[in-house]
Design a protein around this motif. Structure first.
Motif, PDB file in Angstrom:
ATOM      1  N   ARG A   1       0.808  -1.221   0.000  1.00  0.00           N
ATOM      2  CA  ARG A   1       0.000   0.000   0.000  1.00  0.00           C
ATOM      3  C   ARG A   1       0.832   1.257   0.000  1.00  0.00           C
ATOM      4  NH1 ARG A   1      -4.169  -1.054   4.750  1.00  0.00           N
ATOM      5  NH2 ARG A   1      -2.213  -1.627   5.666  1.00  0.00           N
ATOM      6  N   SER A   2       1.996   1.243   0.605  1.00  0.00           N
ATOM      7  CA  SER A   2       2.728   2.482   0.835  1.00  0.00           C
ATOM      8  C   SER A   2       3.741   2.839  -0.257  1.00  0.00           C
ATOM      9  CB  SER A   2       3.442   2.415   2.179  1.00  0.00           C
ATOM     10  OG  SER A   2       4.381   1.366   2.171  1.00  0.00           O
ATOM     11  N   HIS A   3       4.072   1.947  -1.136  1.00  0.00           N
ATOM     12  CA  HIS A   3       5.063   2.238  -2.173  1.00  0.00           C
ATOM     13  C   HIS A   3       4.478   3.221  -3.177  1.00  0.00           C
ATOM     14  CE1 HIS A   3       8.111   1.667  -5.235  1.00  0.00           C
ATOM     15  NE2 HIS A   3       8.842   1.097  -4.283  1.00  0.00           N
ATOM     16  N   PRO A   4       5.264   4.228  -3.590  1.00  0.00           N
ATOM     17  CA  PRO A   4       4.716   5.231  -4.506  1.00  0.00           C
ATOM     18  C   PRO A   4       4.484   4.729  -5.935  1.00  0.00           C
ATOM     19  CG  PRO A   4       7.031   5.692  -4.030  1.00  0.00           C
ATOM     20  CD  PRO A   4       6.619   4.555  -3.152  1.00  0.00           C
ATOM     21  N   ASP A   5       5.187   3.703  -6.353  1.00  0.00           N
ATOM     22  CA  ASP A   5       5.045   3.200  -7.721  1.00  0.00           C
ATOM     23  C   ASP A   5       3.920   2.167  -7.792  1.00  0.00           C
ATOM     24  OD1 ASP A   5       5.676   2.713 -10.443  1.00  0.00           O
ATOM     25  OD2 ASP A   5       6.883   0.978  -9.851  1.00  0.00           O
ATOM     26  N   GLY A   6       2.918   2.451  -8.618  1.00  0.00           N
ATOM     27  CA  GLY A   6       1.764   1.574  -8.747  1.00  0.00           C
ATOM     28  C   GLY A   6       2.106   0.188  -9.256  1.00  0.00           C
ATOM     29  N   ALA A   7       3.032   0.109 -10.203  1.00  0.00           N
ATOM     30  CA  ALA A   7       3.405  -1.191 -10.767  1.00  0.00           C
ATOM     31  C   ALA A   7       4.056  -2.074  -9.704  1.00  0.00           C
ATOM     32  CB  ALA A   7       4.347  -1.005 -11.954  1.00  0.00           C
ATOM     33  N   SER A   8       4.886  -1.485  -8.857  1.00  0.00           N
ATOM     34  CA  SER A   8       5.533  -2.254  -7.784  1.00  0.00           C
ATOM     35  C   SER A   8       4.513  -2.741  -6.771  1.00  0.00           C
ATOM     36  CB  SER A   8       6.580  -1.393  -7.068  1.00  0.00           C
ATOM     37  OG  SER A   8       7.605  -1.028  -7.961  1.00  0.00           O
ATOM     38  N   ARG A   9       3.520  -1.903  -6.481  1.00  0.00           N
ATOM     39  CA  ARG A   9       2.466  -2.311  -5.541  1.00  0.00           C
ATOM     40  C   ARG A   9       1.667  -3.482  -6.103  1.00  0.00           C
ATOM     41  NH1 ARG A   9      -1.110   2.378  -3.953  1.00  0.00           N
ATOM     42  NH2 ARG A   9      -1.195   2.586  -6.195  1.00  0.00           N
ATOM     43  N   LYS A  10       1.362  -3.418  -7.395  1.00  0.00           N
ATOM     44  CA  LYS A  10       0.619  -4.516  -8.016  1.00  0.00           C
ATOM     45  C   LYS A  10       1.414  -5.807  -7.971  1.00  0.00           C
ATOM     46  CE  LYS A  10      -1.659  -4.041 -11.819  1.00  0.00           C
ATOM     47  NZ  LYS A  10      -2.081  -3.684 -13.173  1.00  0.00           N
ATOM     48  N   LEU A  11       2.707  -5.714  -8.259  1.00  0.00           N
ATOM     49  CA  LEU A  11       3.549  -6.914  -8.247  1.00  0.00           C
ATOM     50  C   LEU A  11       3.662  -7.506  -6.842  1.00  0.00           C
ATOM     51  CD1 LEU A  11       6.375  -5.897 -10.732  1.00  0.00           C
ATOM     52  CD2 LEU A  11       4.575  -7.604 -11.075  1.00  0.00           C
ATOM     53  N   ALA A  12       3.751  -6.656  -5.828  1.00  0.00           N
ATOM     54  CA  ALA A  12       3.832  -7.160  -4.454  1.00  0.00           C
ATOM     55  C   ALA A  12       2.560  -7.921  -4.086  1.00  0.00           C
ATOM     56  CB  ALA A  12       4.055  -6.000  -3.488  1.00  0.00           C
ATOM     57  N   LEU A  13       1.412  -7.373  -4.467  1.00  0.00           N
ATOM     58  CA  LEU A  13       0.147  -8.045  -4.183  1.00  0.00           C
ATOM     59  C   LEU A  13       0.024  -9.328  -5.001  1.00  0.00           C
ATOM     60  CD1 LEU A  13      -2.474  -8.058  -2.644  1.00  0.00           C
ATOM     61  CD2 LEU A  13      -3.453  -6.557  -4.379  1.00  0.00           C
ATOM     62  N   GLU A  14       0.493  -9.303  -6.232  1.00  0.00           N
ATOM     63  CA  GLU A  14       0.457 -10.498  -7.086  1.00  0.00           C
ATOM     64  C   GLU A  14       1.267 -11.627  -6.472  1.00  0.00           C
ATOM     65  OE1 GLU A  14      -0.521 -13.065  -9.992  1.00  0.00           O
ATOM     66  OE2 GLU A  14      -1.340 -11.047  -9.885  1.00  0.00           O
ATOM     67  N   VAL A  15       2.408 -11.301  -5.876  1.00  0.00           N
ATOM     68  CA  VAL A  15       3.235 -12.320  -5.217  1.00  0.00           C
ATOM     69  C   VAL A  15       2.459 -12.971  -4.083  1.00  0.00           C
ATOM     70  CG1 VAL A  15       5.268 -12.638  -3.732  1.00  0.00           C
ATOM     71  CG2 VAL A  15       5.464 -11.345  -5.855  1.00  0.00           C
ATOM     72  N   MET A  16       1.779 -12.163  -3.278  1.00  0.00           N
ATOM     73  CA  MET A  16       1.023 -12.706  -2.149  1.00  0.00           C
ATOM     74  C   MET A  16      -0.115 -13.611  -2.624  1.00  0.00           C
ATOM     75  SD  MET A  16       0.924  -9.280   0.223  1.00  0.00           S
ATOM     76  CE  MET A  16      -0.042  -9.978   1.552  1.00  0.00           C
ATOM     77  N   VAL A  17      -0.831 -13.173  -3.657  1.00  0.00           N
ATOM     78  CA  VAL A  17      -1.955 -13.963  -4.169  1.00  0.00           C
ATOM     79  C   VAL A  17      -1.458 -15.252  -4.816  1.00  0.00           C
ATOM     80  CG1 VAL A  17      -3.854 -14.000  -5.838  1.00  0.00           C
ATOM     81  CG2 VAL A  17      -3.441 -11.972  -4.466  1.00  0.00           C
ATOM     82  N   THR A  18      -0.381 -15.171  -5.567  1.00  0.00           N
ATOM     83  CA  THR A  18       0.175 -16.360  -6.209  1.00  0.00           C
ATOM     84  C   THR A  18       0.621 -17.370  -5.153  1.00  0.00           C
ATOM     85  OG1 THR A  18       0.875 -15.045  -8.097  1.00  0.00           O
ATOM     86  CG2 THR A  18       1.917 -17.194  -7.830  1.00  0.00           C
ATOM     87  N   TYR A  19       1.185 -16.891  -4.064  1.00  0.00           N
ATOM     88  CA  TYR A  19       1.603 -17.792  -2.985  1.00  0.00           C
ATOM     89  C   TYR A  19       0.391 -18.497  -2.389  1.00  0.00           C
ATOM     90  CZ  TYR A  19       3.940 -19.651   1.082  1.00  0.00           C
ATOM     91  OH  TYR A  19       4.436 -20.506   2.036  1.00  0.00           O
ATOM     92  N   ILE A  20      -0.670 -17.753  -2.124  1.00  0.00           N
ATOM     93  CA  ILE A  20      -1.904 -18.349  -1.577  1.00  0.00           C
ATOM     94  C   ILE A  20      -2.470 -19.370  -2.565  1.00  0.00           C
ATOM     95  CG2 ILE A  20      -4.330 -17.838  -1.042  1.00  0.00           C
ATOM     96  CD1 ILE A  20      -2.593 -17.128   1.256  1.00  0.00           C
ATOM     97  N   GLU A  21      -2.426 -19.055  -3.858  1.00  0.00           N
ATOM     98  CA  GLU A  21      -2.942 -19.992  -4.864  1.00  0.00           C
ATOM     99  C   GLU A  21      -2.111 -21.270  -4.917  1.00  0.00           C
ATOM    100  OE1 GLU A  21      -5.120 -17.186  -8.170  1.00  0.00           O
ATOM    101  OE2 GLU A  21      -2.960 -17.431  -8.315  1.00  0.00           O
ATOM    102  N   SER A  22      -0.812 -21.154  -4.717  1.00  0.00           N
ATOM    103  CA  SER A  22       0.039 -22.343  -4.787  1.00  0.00           C
ATOM    104  C   SER A  22      -0.015 -23.162  -3.487  1.00  0.00           C
ATOM    105  CB  SER A  22       1.480 -21.958  -5.111  1.00  0.00           C
ATOM    106  OG  SER A  22       2.053 -21.237  -4.040  1.00  0.00           O
ATOM    107  N   LYS A  23      -0.349 -22.536  -2.380  1.00  0.00           N
ATOM    108  CA  LYS A  23      -0.432 -23.201  -1.067  1.00  0.00           C
ATOM    109  C   LYS A  23      -1.744 -22.823  -0.392  1.00  0.00           C
ATOM    110  CE  LYS A  23       4.066 -24.358  -0.971  1.00  0.00           C
ATOM    111  NZ  LYS A  23       4.544 -25.681  -1.054  1.00  0.00           N
ATOM    112  N   PRO A  24      -2.878 -23.275  -0.923  1.00  0.00           N
ATOM    113  CA  PRO A  24      -4.178 -22.820  -0.385  1.00  0.00           C
ATOM    114  C   PRO A  24      -4.427 -23.226   1.065  1.00  0.00           C
ATOM    115  CG  PRO A  24      -4.500 -24.531  -2.036  1.00  0.00           C
ATOM    116  CD  PRO A  24      -3.049 -24.184  -2.045  1.00  0.00           C
ATOM    117  N   LYS A  25      -3.902 -24.346   1.506  1.00  0.00           N
ATOM    118  CA  LYS A  25      -4.123 -24.766   2.893  1.00  0.00           C
ATOM    119  C   LYS A  25      -3.308 -23.912   3.866  1.00  0.00           C
ATOM    120  CE  LYS A  25      -5.792 -29.192   1.778  1.00  0.00           C
ATOM    121  NZ  LYS A  25      -6.352 -30.337   2.347  1.00  0.00           N
ATOM    122  N   MET A  26      -2.279 -23.261   3.348  1.00  0.00           N
ATOM    123  CA  MET A  26      -1.474 -22.385   4.179  1.00  0.00           C
ATOM    124  C   MET A  26      -2.300 -21.183   4.639  1.00  0.00           C
ATOM    125  SD  MET A  26       0.528 -19.417   4.521  1.00  0.00           S
ATOM    126  CE  MET A  26       0.242 -18.746   2.935  1.00  0.00           C
TER     127      MET A  26
END
Length: 100
Positions: A2-27
């Protein structure tokens, strides 16, 4: 994400979190704070608007597309995370996170 000024970097950070949840749903059941964080950031993306009304009148088409892109990305993250949690049997936990 949320706090990074660059929108693309913020999107990528959130994408990493979602991809991790998708790969390890029971986690997700073991890390409810991560689900909370994902939804907070996704909703932040969806609600991100300029506060200056005069700026809304002067906005060019490229900036409008960028705002819509953030909104659509946030909506997609909520959908992907909810579907993943549902497949893993964790959807009640998602509902708890999304309650106002």
């Amino acid at each position: 994400a949320r706090s990074h000024p660059d929108g693309a970097s913020r999107k990528l950070a959130l994408e990493v979190m979602v991809t991790y949840i998708e790969s390890k749903p029971k986690m997700a059941a073991k890390a409810p704070a991560m689900l909370t964080q994902i939804f907070e950031v996704a909703i932040h993306f969806m609600m991100e608007l300029e506060d200056d009304v005069d700026m809304w009148c002067e906005v060019d088409e490229e900036e409008i597309e960028l705002d819509e892109d953030f909104y659509n990305f946030g909506k997609e993250v909520v959908d992907r995370t909810s579907r993943c949690a549902s497949k893993a049997g964790n959807f009640p936990q998602v509902l708890e996170v999304l309650k106002p």
